[in-house]
Write a protein that holds these residues in place. Structure first.
Motif, PDB file in Angstrom:
ATOM      1  N   HIS A  52      13.331  18.380 -34.497  1.00 24.56           N
ATOM      2  CA  HIS A  52      12.617  19.318 -33.627  1.00 24.56           C
ATOM      3  C   HIS A  52      13.609  20.317 -33.031  1.00 24.56           C
ATOM      4  O   HIS A  52      14.674  19.941 -32.543  1.00 24.56           O
ATOM      5  CB  HIS A  52      11.897  18.568 -32.501  1.00 24.56           C
ATOM      6  CG  HIS A  52      10.857  17.611 -32.998  1.00 24.56           C
ATOM      7  ND1 HIS A  52       9.598  18.027 -33.364  1.00 24.56           N
ATOM      8  CD2 HIS A  52      10.897  16.270 -33.212  1.00 24.56           C
ATOM      9  CE1 HIS A  52       8.893  16.982 -33.759  1.00 24.56           C
ATOM     10  NE2 HIS A  52       9.653  15.897 -33.680  1.00 24.56           N
ATOM     11  N   ARG A  53      13.246  21.576 -33.033  1.00 26.17           N
ATOM     12  CA  ARG A  53      14.119  22.588 -32.453  1.00 26.17           C
ATOM     13  C   ARG A  53      13.925  22.617 -30.930  1.00 26.17           C
ATOM     14  O   ARG A  53      12.809  22.595 -30.436  1.00 26.17           O
ATOM     15  CB  ARG A  53      13.818  23.967 -33.056  1.00 26.17           C
ATOM     16  CG  ARG A  53      14.702  25.083 -32.510  1.00 26.17           C
ATOM     17  CD  ARG A  53      14.527  26.334 -33.324  1.00 26.17           C
ATOM     18  NE  ARG A  53      15.045  26.155 -34.686  1.00 26.17           N
ATOM     19  CZ  ARG A  53      16.332  26.295 -35.016  1.00 26.17           C
ATOM     20  NH1 ARG A  53      17.223  26.595 -34.076  1.00 26.17           N
ATOM     21  NH2 ARG A  53      16.712  26.142 -36.269  1.00 26.17           N
ATOM     22  N   VAL A  54      15.035  22.677 -30.245  1.00 28.75           N
ATOM     23  CA  VAL A  54      15.034  22.671 -28.776  1.00 28.75           C
ATOM     24  C   VAL A  54      15.272  24.094 -28.293  1.00 28.75           C
ATOM     25  O   VAL A  54      16.305  24.703 -28.602  1.00 28.75           O
ATOM     26  CB  VAL A  54      16.105  21.717 -28.223  1.00 28.75           C
ATOM     27  CG1 VAL A  54      16.131  21.777 -26.703  1.00 28.75           C
ATOM     28  CG2 VAL A  54      15.845  20.291 -28.705  1.00 28.75           C
ATOM     29  N   LEU A  56      21.718  23.811 -27.247  1.00 31.76           N
ATOM     30  CA  LEU A  56      21.033  23.349 -28.453  1.00 31.76           C
ATOM     31  C   LEU A  56      20.128  24.415 -29.065  1.00 31.76           C
ATOM     32  O   LEU A  56      19.675  24.273 -30.203  1.00 31.76           O
ATOM     33  CB  LEU A  56      20.193  22.104 -28.129  1.00 31.76           C
ATOM     34  CG  LEU A  56      20.966  20.896 -27.576  1.00 31.76           C
ATOM     35  CD1 LEU A  56      19.997  19.770 -27.270  1.00 31.76           C
ATOM     36  CD2 LEU A  56      22.026  20.438 -28.572  1.00 31.76           C
ATOM     37  N   ARG A  57      19.878  25.473 -28.315  1.00 31.76           N
ATOM     38  CA  ARG A  57      18.927  26.483 -28.776  1.00 31.76           C
ATOM     39  C   ARG A  57      19.414  27.176 -30.050  1.00 31.76           C
ATOM     40  O   ARG A  57      18.626  27.510 -30.944  1.00 31.76           O
ATOM     41  CB  ARG A  57      18.691  27.500 -27.668  1.00 31.76           C
ATOM     42  CG  ARG A  57      17.683  28.589 -28.017  1.00 31.76           C
ATOM     43  CD  ARG A  57      17.622  29.598 -26.884  1.00 31.76           C
ATOM     44  NE  ARG A  57      17.363  28.943 -25.603  1.00 31.76           N
ATOM     45  CZ  ARG A  57      17.585  29.521 -24.426  1.00 31.76           C
ATOM     46  NH1 ARG A  57      18.126  30.734 -24.386  1.00 31.76           N
ATOM     47  NH2 ARG A  57      17.314  28.871 -23.311  1.00 31.76           N
ATOM     48  N   ASP A  58      20.717  27.390 -30.134  1.00 32.37           N
ATOM     49  CA  ASP A  58      21.269  28.154 -31.265  1.00 32.37           C
ATOM     50  C   ASP A  58      21.820  27.254 -32.375  1.00 32.37           C
ATOM     51  O   ASP A  58      22.531  27.741 -33.265  1.00 32.37           O
ATOM     52  CB  ASP A  58      22.390  29.079 -30.758  1.00 32.37           C
ATOM     53  CG  ASP A  58      21.886  30.054 -29.706  1.00 32.37           C
ATOM     54  OD1 ASP A  58      20.707  30.446 -29.804  1.00 32.37           O
ATOM     55  OD2 ASP A  58      22.659  30.404 -28.793  1.00 32.37           O
TER      56      ASP A  58
END
Length: 385
Positions: free
Chosen positions: A124-126, A132-134
């Protein structure tokens, strides 16, 4: 490893955690009222900390939650007596609020970070966490998930220790309270020494006389001598019981704090007690007794008590003159009585030793012996405290 995990099994860790969370209750309630001005709780704690009783409440909380089961734990529960104590309370309230904000932030964000690391490792993308976004999801992030929990554990334990140290610094006894505690401890030691002297001199003497009289009566094999010996033993035993009762009274009174013990303002009870025993006491009191410092007034009461006791014990119900004079905070105490037994040796006995020790402790002067008129005189001069 086990040593690092030991705080997990200590109740103190969790009570300290509760202690740090208590200020957050106030912040949470205010957030429901106005979440745009979150500085208000910190401002309100300033006038609250100036209330003397607040220091008592903070001290009790610190004892119960920071050092449970450790007695006073180094915290004072007395109300603020000076502006210094009030300011120390205000500073600690602000510090406790800051520590509470830190521990509450750690309890919210660190577990959340751990959960997001697990989600990121699961694919899952945060988007809520900048670090953690990039980055692309990867299973290796699961290996980092325990680190925020370990940081939370360290934060709770470390902030608890910091709170305990800070509370001791700001809620610990003031200089005046430490002086009072030292004074009470000194008086307790003095009373214990006096009790030891009393027991040795009176009870030891009585037992010695009784043993000697009983042995002599058995060896004499004479009814008349035995009757006299039993009479002497009975009289000695009665006197010993009276001394023992007096010593037990000192023991019971030793548990009272110094501020609650009798002073020279209560000297009337001593004079009335001596008069009730048959002595004719002529008392002269001049000067403001209430102006005497606490230690001087309390020791003066004890000295007068010793002097009157010695009169009744060694001279009996004889006319006695008592003079108590207070001048500029200094105390002069004089007790005079006639001596029916001219062989009485001056300067002997536990009572006189007790008087001299009390006077020496306060830096005063004491004189005991025959006075100018031939009477026995106890003259004590104590300087201002």
């Amino acid at each position: 490893m086990l040593r690092l995990l030991r705080p997990l099994f200590l109740g103190t860790t969790y009570t300290r955690f509760v202690y740090l969370w208590v200020p957050m209750l106030i912040v949470s309630v205010w957030a429901l009222i106005d979440d745009t001005n979150m500085w208000v709780p910190a401002a309100l704690l300033v006038p609250v900390g100036l209330i003397p009783a607040v220091r008592t409440g903070e001290g009790l909380q610190a004892r119960w939650l920071l050092t449970p089961g450790q007695g006073d734990g180094g915290f004072s529960v007395a109300p603020s007596a000076t502006w210094r104590d009030r300011l120390r309370t205000v500073v600690w309230l602000q510090g406790r609020l800051l520590l509470g904000l830190l521990v509450s932030g750690a309890c919210v964000w660190l577990p959340l970070l751990s959960v997001e690391l697990v989600r990121h490792a699961a694919g899952h993308r945060v988007d809520d966490i900048p670090v953690l976004r990039d980055t692309a999801p990867h299973w290796a992030y699961a290996l980092l998930a325990p680190l925020p929990l370990l940081a939370l554990y360290g934060a709770v334990v470390g902030l608890g220790l910091l709170a305990t140290a800070g509370a001791r610094a700001f809620l610990g006894p003031s200089a005046a309270e430490r002086l009072t505690a030292l004074e009470e401890r000194t008086e307790q030691l003095l009373e214990r020494n006096r009790i030891a002297r009393e027991l040795h001199d009176s009870i030891g003497h009585a037992l010695t006389v009784a043993v000697i009289q009983a042995g002599a009566a058995r060896a004499a094999n004479s009814p008349e001598f035995t009757d006299r010996a039993l009479t002497a033993i009975e009289e000695t035993g009665r006197a010993a019981l009276e001394d023992l009762e007096r010593v037990l009274g000192v023991l019971r009174e030793a548990e009272r704090p110094a501020s609650g013990r009798p002073t020279l303002a209560d000297a009337d009870r001593l004079l009335e007690s001596a008069r009730a025993s048959g002595a004719k006491v002529d008392a002269e009191v001049t000067g403001p007794l209430e102006a005497l410092p606490g230690p001087v007034s309390r020791e003066g009461y004890r000295i007068l008590q010793e002097a009157l006791t010695n009169v009744l014990r060694h001279a009996g119900a004889v006319p006695t003159r008592v003079r108590v004079e207070v001048t500029d905070g200094a105390l002069t105490l004089q007790v005079c009585n006639p001596l029916p037994d001219e062989r009485a040796a001056p300067g002997r006995g536990s009572g006189l030793r007790g008087i001299r020790e009390r006077v020496a402790l306060l830096g005063g002067r004491a004189r005991t012996g025959p006075g100018d008129a031939g009477d026995w005189e106890v003259l004590v001069e104590l300087p201002p405290g």
